[in-house]
Design a protein around this motif. Structure first.
Motif, PDB file in Angstrom:
ATOM      1  N   SER A  55       3.017 -21.178  12.461  1.00 27.00           N
ATOM      2  CA  SER A  55       3.188 -22.628  12.579  1.00 27.00           C
ATOM      3  C   SER A  55       3.501 -22.981  14.030  1.00 27.00           C
ATOM      4  CB  SER A  55       4.321 -23.109  11.672  1.00 27.00           C
ATOM      5  OG  SER A  55       5.570 -22.672  12.182  1.00 27.00           O
ATOM      6  N   THR A  56       3.220 -24.206  14.406  1.00 24.00           N
ATOM      7  CA  THR A  56       3.472 -24.664  15.780  1.00 24.00           C
ATOM      8  C   THR A  56       4.941 -24.506  16.134  1.00 24.00           C
ATOM      9  OG1 THR A  56       1.667 -26.233  15.550  1.00 24.00           O
ATOM     10  CG2 THR A  56       3.199 -26.624  17.346  1.00 24.00           C
ATOM     11  N   ILE A 103       5.760 -20.802  16.675  1.00 21.96           N
ATOM     12  CA  ILE A 103       5.189 -20.325  17.948  1.00 21.96           C
ATOM     13  C   ILE A 103       6.057 -20.788  19.114  1.00 21.96           C
ATOM     14  CG2 ILE A 103       3.251 -20.713  19.554  1.00 21.96           C
ATOM     15  CD1 ILE A 103       2.635 -18.521  17.568  1.00 21.96           C
ATOM     16  N   THR A 120      -0.142 -21.211  22.560  1.00 21.18           N
ATOM     17  CA  THR A 120       0.461 -22.337  21.828  1.00 21.18           C
ATOM     18  C   THR A 120      -0.599 -23.286  21.291  1.00 21.18           C
ATOM     19  OG1 THR A 120       0.817 -23.515  23.913  1.00 21.18           O
ATOM     20  CG2 THR A 120       2.680 -22.261  23.028  1.00 21.18           C
ATOM     21  N   SER A 124      -1.729 -21.700  18.204  1.00 21.33           N
ATOM     22  CA  SER A 124      -0.595 -21.241  17.374  1.00 21.33           C
ATOM     23  C   SER A 124      -0.736 -19.770  17.005  1.00 21.33           C
ATOM     24  CB  SER A 124      -0.454 -22.086  16.106  1.00 21.33           C
ATOM     25  OG  SER A 124      -0.075 -23.386  16.429  1.00 21.33           O
TER      26      SER A 124
END
Length: 192
Positions: free
Chosen positions: A98-99, A102, A180, A183
């Motif tokens: 998940s963002t 990360i 990023t 992710s």
């Protein structure tokens, strides 16, 4: 006397053909059951736990790797090779997270990193001033050797065990590469 000579020649020919058949057959069987296009590279994610435990029993270069692969995770890639050269090994795991996860991992590993790079491969990184070897992008979807510029490569440790005048002839390095925007995190460890 002629007949015994002929029998000996026939036996030598048959034994030679049999040996050739065994060698050739084993080569083709190995190719058929290999799960990777590269000989000796394990990419089967079901073997992750076995590989991690084996490496962990020899050294702690994979302590930063996840204890297990999260269930239900898609697009997991692993690459493990004991290499063709004696003592050469790499292990790499690529996961999508998940963002939020990360971002947390990036912050955590930035604090721990001894070296940081943006994109590239081990050759690019080692050839920079005060650079250290890292890794190639073994778990890439393409045949790329280098990480795209979107990846931040964070070296948690690198140890030169080379001889004077022949730096990095032997050694190890490990860390993570994080993208990023996608992710993704790639855990890696190499010894040579």
């Amino acid at each position: 006397m002629k007949r015994s000579h002929l029998v000996k020649v026939a036996m030598i020919v048959l034994l030679s053909l049999g040996s050739l058949g065994i060698v050739g057959g084993s080569f083709f069987l190995r190719k058929a059951f290999s799960s990777s296009s590269e000989p000796g590279v394990i990419t089967d994610t079901s073997r992750y736990q076995e590989i991690r435990q084996q490496i962990l029993s020899d050294n702690d270069y994979v302590k930063h790797f996840p204890d297990e692969l999260p269930s239900g995770t898609e697009n997991v890639r692993i690459a493990y090779s004991t290499g063709v050269y004696q003592g050469s090994t790499y292990f790499q795991v690529r996961l999508k997270k998940s963002t939020e996860n990360i971002e947390k991992l990036l912050s955590q590993y930035r604090r721990q990193a001894k070296h940081q790079y943006r994109g590239g491969s081990t050759n690019d990184h080692a050839n920079q001033p005060n650079g250290v070897p890292t890794t190639f992008f073994y778990t890439s979807d393409a045949a790329a050797e280098s990480f795209p510029a979107s990846y931040e490569i964070l070296v948690l440790d690198a140890q030169d065990q080379g001889k004077p005048g022949f730096k990095w002839h032997r050694g190890n390095s490990y860390g993570v590469a994080i993208d990023t925007s996608a992710s993704e995190i790639v855990y890696w460890a190499e010894t040579w």
